[in-house]
Design a protein around this motif. Structure first.
Motif, PDB file in Angstrom:
ATOM      1  N   GLN A 243       8.117  18.263 -30.862  1.00 22.80           N
ATOM      2  CA  GLN A 243       8.392  18.274 -32.300  1.00 22.80           C
ATOM      3  C   GLN A 243       7.842  17.010 -32.967  1.00 22.80           C
ATOM      4  O   GLN A 243       7.298  17.059 -34.066  1.00 22.80           O
TER       5      GLN A 243
ATOM      6  N   THR B 256      17.342  13.996 -34.409  1.00 20.74           N
ATOM      7  CA  THR B 256      18.418  14.694 -33.672  1.00 20.74           C
ATOM      8  C   THR B 256      18.301  14.597 -32.166  1.00 20.74           C
ATOM      9  O   THR B 256      19.307  14.486 -31.462  1.00 20.74           O
TER      10      THR B 256
ATOM     11  N   GLU C 236      16.380  20.902 -25.044  1.00 22.88           N
ATOM     12  CA  GLU C 236      16.057  19.734 -25.878  1.00 22.88           C
ATOM     13  C   GLU C 236      14.986  18.861 -25.222  1.00 22.88           C
ATOM     14  O   GLU C 236      14.102  18.330 -25.903  1.00 22.88           O
TER      15      GLU C 236
ATOM     16  N   HIS D 102      15.006  28.834 -39.825  1.00 19.83           N
ATOM     17  CA  HIS D 102      15.077  28.063 -38.574  1.00 19.83           C
ATOM     18  C   HIS D 102      13.990  28.612 -37.642  1.00 19.83           C
ATOM     19  O   HIS D 102      13.967  29.806 -37.368  1.00 19.83           O
TER      20      HIS D 102
ATOM     21  N   ASP E 227      19.581  17.743 -39.979  1.00 20.48           N
ATOM     22  CA  ASP E 227      20.505  18.516 -39.124  1.00 20.48           C
ATOM     23  C   ASP E 227      21.784  17.727 -38.815  1.00 20.48           C
ATOM     24  O   ASP E 227      22.406  17.918 -37.771  1.00 20.48           O
TER      25      ASP E 227
ATOM     26  N   ASP F  71      13.653  17.796 -38.192  1.00 10.66           N
ATOM     27  CA  ASP F  71      14.786  16.924 -37.823  1.00 10.66           C
ATOM     28  C   ASP F  71      14.447  16.097 -36.586  1.00 10.66           C
ATOM     29  O   ASP F  71      15.007  16.302 -35.514  1.00 10.66           O
TER      30      ASP F  71
ATOM     31  N   HIS G 297      12.915  22.650 -38.477  1.00 12.19           N
ATOM     32  CA  HIS G 297      12.579  22.220 -37.109  1.00 12.19           C
ATOM     33  C   HIS G 297      11.063  22.235 -36.889  1.00 12.19           C
ATOM     34  O   HIS G 297      10.477  21.211 -36.620  1.00 12.19           O
TER      35      HIS G 297
ATOM     36  N   VAL H 258      11.788  20.326 -26.251  1.00 18.84           N
ATOM     37  CA  VAL H 258      11.476  20.430 -27.682  1.00 18.84           C
ATOM     38  C   VAL H 258      11.200  19.072 -28.338  1.00 18.84           C
ATOM     39  O   VAL H 258      10.243  18.918 -29.103  1.00 18.84           O
TER      40      VAL H 258
ATOM     41  N   HIS I 226      19.993  33.029 -32.312  1.00 19.70           N
ATOM     42  CA  HIS I 226      20.487  31.658 -32.526  1.00 19.70           C
ATOM     43  C   HIS I 226      21.572  31.613 -33.599  1.00 19.70           C
ATOM     44  O   HIS I 226      22.443  30.754 -33.554  1.00 19.70           O
TER      45      HIS I 226
ATOM     46  N   ILE J 201      21.268  14.202 -29.234  1.00 20.61           N
ATOM     47  CA  ILE J 201      21.557  15.287 -28.282  1.00 20.61           C
ATOM     48  C   ILE J 201      21.410  14.781 -26.850  1.00 20.61           C
ATOM     49  O   ILE J 201      22.287  14.997 -26.005  1.00 20.61           O
TER      50      ILE J 201
ATOM     51  N   HIS K 189      11.577  27.214 -34.129  1.00 17.70           N
ATOM     52  CA  HIS K 189      10.941  26.264 -33.200  1.00 17.70           C
ATOM     53  C   HIS K 189       9.622  26.838 -32.688  1.00 17.70           C
ATOM     54  O   HIS K 189       8.597  26.172 -32.682  1.00 17.70           O
TER      55      HIS K 189
ATOM     56  N   GLY L 256      17.145  28.894 -30.416  1.00 13.78           N
ATOM     57  CA  GLY L 256      17.423  27.496 -30.728  1.00 13.78           C
ATOM     58  C   GLY L 256      17.837  26.721 -29.504  1.00 13.78           C
ATOM     59  O   GLY L 256      18.028  27.286 -28.421  1.00 13.78           O
ATOM     60  N   VAL L 257      17.990  25.430 -29.734  1.00  9.57           N
ATOM     61  CA  VAL L 257      18.380  24.523 -28.657  1.00  9.57           C
ATOM     62  C   VAL L 257      19.869  24.699 -28.327  1.00  9.57           C
ATOM     63  O   VAL L 257      20.258  24.811 -27.173  1.00  9.57           O
ATOM     64  N   LEU L 258      20.703  24.735 -29.355  1.00 11.34           N
ATOM     65  CA  LEU L 258      22.147  24.630 -29.135  1.00 11.34           C
ATOM     66  C   LEU L 258      22.852  25.977 -28.971  1.00 11.34           C
ATOM     67  O   LEU L 258      24.061  26.014 -28.782  1.00 11.34           O
TER      68      LEU L 258
HETATM   69  N1  ARG Z   1      20.144  23.168 -34.587  1.00  8.74           N
HETATM   70  C1  ARG Z   1      18.947  22.994 -33.840  1.00  8.74           C
HETATM   71  C2  ARG Z   1      18.882  23.965 -32.678  1.00  8.74           C
HETATM   72  O1  ARG Z   1      19.900  24.206 -32.073  1.00  8.74           O
HETATM   73  C3  ARG Z   1      18.857  21.587 -33.346  1.00  8.74           C
HETATM   74  C4  ARG Z   1      17.582  21.233 -32.718  1.00  8.74           C
HETATM   75  C5  ARG Z   1      17.575  19.779 -32.468  1.00  8.74           C
HETATM   76  N2  ARG Z   1      16.456  19.316 -31.692  1.00  8.74           N
HETATM   77  C6  ARG Z   1      15.361  18.864 -32.176  1.00  8.74           C
HETATM   78  N3  ARG Z   1      14.462  18.394 -31.363  1.00  8.74           N
HETATM   79  N4  ARG Z   1      15.127  18.859 -33.430  1.00  8.74           N
HETATM   80  O2  ARG Z   1      17.862  24.493 -32.393  1.00  8.74           O
END
Ligand code: ARG
Length: 408
Positions: free
Chosen positions: A304, A276, A297, A231, A323, A273, A251, A300, A150, A280, A233, A196-198
């Protein structure tokens, strides 16, 4: 124009004591230089003759807000391949604008958890030297991560040989990158312990870095006397990071009871966060977020928020982390109402963004509450934020170290 008074008195309808959660009516705050010299009810102390008095009628004073997860050099309108086209100098300049937006919305301190090319260090120093207006920054420099993880750059094919500058594989490479960050001025370390998500091609649930690598990373940071933000998840990455002794998990999306108990035992902070997801899924596609990221997303976000509720109920130490940079800077405070919706009392949400964050940064002697001797980072909102938490989105006055930054 910036107003700098040697001696300043703020007169407000009320002040929030974030330690006790009590609102104190008719408060006077006496500021000398950059510090709070005295706090009392009206009539309790006499206003010095040379003081400049500012009347903040209808306002409640709070300590300056603190966001422990921002990316000031990131532009929320640019994601995916759009962000790839933006140069480092351009990202540096966007940081100047974002710093101003952040402080004008009440956040006087931030922890910047990852930036390219040490743009965050330059921004931190320019603000500290008085050249720019912005929050006090605790900066992590470049985020550490595994090859293809990530915290690497994965958008381009192999022949471009693109690789994030703090990618590290193996305990000694990890130590080297920590040392490199410290060399160039980092005061925190950020690394990626899961996908990660992004990021392209990473699994949110999958651990990144082995236990051995995370142990080396945290040990090296400890040797240099700085904290670590992970970081994470997925559950295994979260647990491995907590075991390694990180200061905070960012996260923290997929928590189970064991992870929550581990965080409680180790005193690990969570920085979740939970706003966010709305940006998204609402604006993300327009901004260039990849379809695979939108799909992640959708998995997640809801989890979350459940994890957040469970962690709050269990009494895990929580800080405020937005974030911002994924979503627009200046909108940081939108998360407060979600923190209350998903399980916190208003005072808990405010404590996360004040005294808890100050304590995590080991700055509780200077920051995080309105008390005699602390730095005069003070904001005002038009009413009682314990009754209406969304008032924190309407910060009307901001002072940083006794200097007026914003007034209505
Ligand atoms: N920067 C984080 C990632 O890419 C953002 C995650 C945002 N999503 C959330 N549900 N918090 O993993």
């Amino acid at each position: 124009a910036v107003l700098q008074a040697q001696t300043l008195v703020l007169k407000a309808d009320a002040m929030l004591d974030v330690n006790s959660g009590q609102l104190i009516a008719n408060t006077l705050v006496l500021i000398k230089g950059n510090r709070i010299h005295q706090i009392g009810s009206q009539g309790e102390f006499s206003v010095p003759a040379d003081a400049k008095v500012i009347e903040l009628s209808g306002q409640t004073l709070l300590p300056g807000l603190m966001d422990m997860h921002v990316h000031l050099n990131s532009d929320a309108r640019l994601h995916g391949y759009k962000r790839l086209a933006q140069s480092l100098p351009r990202k540096t300049l966007t940081g100047v604008t974002n710093a101003r937006k952040t402080i004008e919305n009440g956040f006087t301190t931030v922890r910047n958890v990852g930036a390219p090319g040490y743009a965050d260090i330059a921004l931190r120093d320019a603000i500290a030297e008085g050249e720019l207006t912005g929050p006090r920054i605790f900066a992590a420099g470049m985020s550490l991560g595994i090859t293809g993880g990530h915290c690497d750059n994965n958008l381009l094919p192999y022949e471009y040989k693109d690789k994030a500058a703090a990618v590290a594989d193996g305990p000694w490479q990890v130590r080297e990158k920590v040392r490199m960050n410290v060399k160039y001025g980092a005061d925190w370390i950020k690394f990626c312990a899961t996908g990660g998500v992004l990021s392209k091609g990473t699994k949110v649930g999958a651990q990144q870095f082995s236990q051995q690598e995370m142990d080396a990373l945290v040990d090296e940071a400890n040797l240099r006397g700085i904290g670590v933000a992970a970081h994470a998840h997925g559950l295994n990455g979260i647990k491995t990071a907590i075991r390694a002794g990180v200061t905070s998990v960012e996260h923290a999306s997929f928590l189970d009871d064991e992870a929550i108990n581990m965080a409680l035992e180790k005193g690990t902070y969570l920085s979740m966060d939970i706003y966010t997801t709305e940006y998204i899924l609402g604006e993300g596609e327009k901004a260039g977020i990849l379809e695979e990221s939108l799909a992640k997303e959708r998995l997640v976000g809801g989890k979350q928020r459940q994890s957040f509720r469970n962690a709050v109920n269990a009494g895990v130490k929580m800080v405020f982390g937005s974030d911002a940079g994924v979503y627009p800077h200046g909108h940081n405070a939108r998360q407060f109402s979600r923190m209350v919706k998903y399980g916190m009392t208003p005072i808990q949400a405010i404590q996360a963004a004040t005294i808890n964050s100050a304590t995590m940064l080991r700055q509780q002697d200077k920051l995080g509450s309105l008390e005699q001797g602390k730095l005069a980072d003070i904001i005002a909102v038009p009413g009682n934020p314990l009754k209406d938490i969304a008032l924190l989105e309407k910060v009307s006055w901001v002072f940083k170290e006794g200097v007026l930054i914003k007034s209505p």
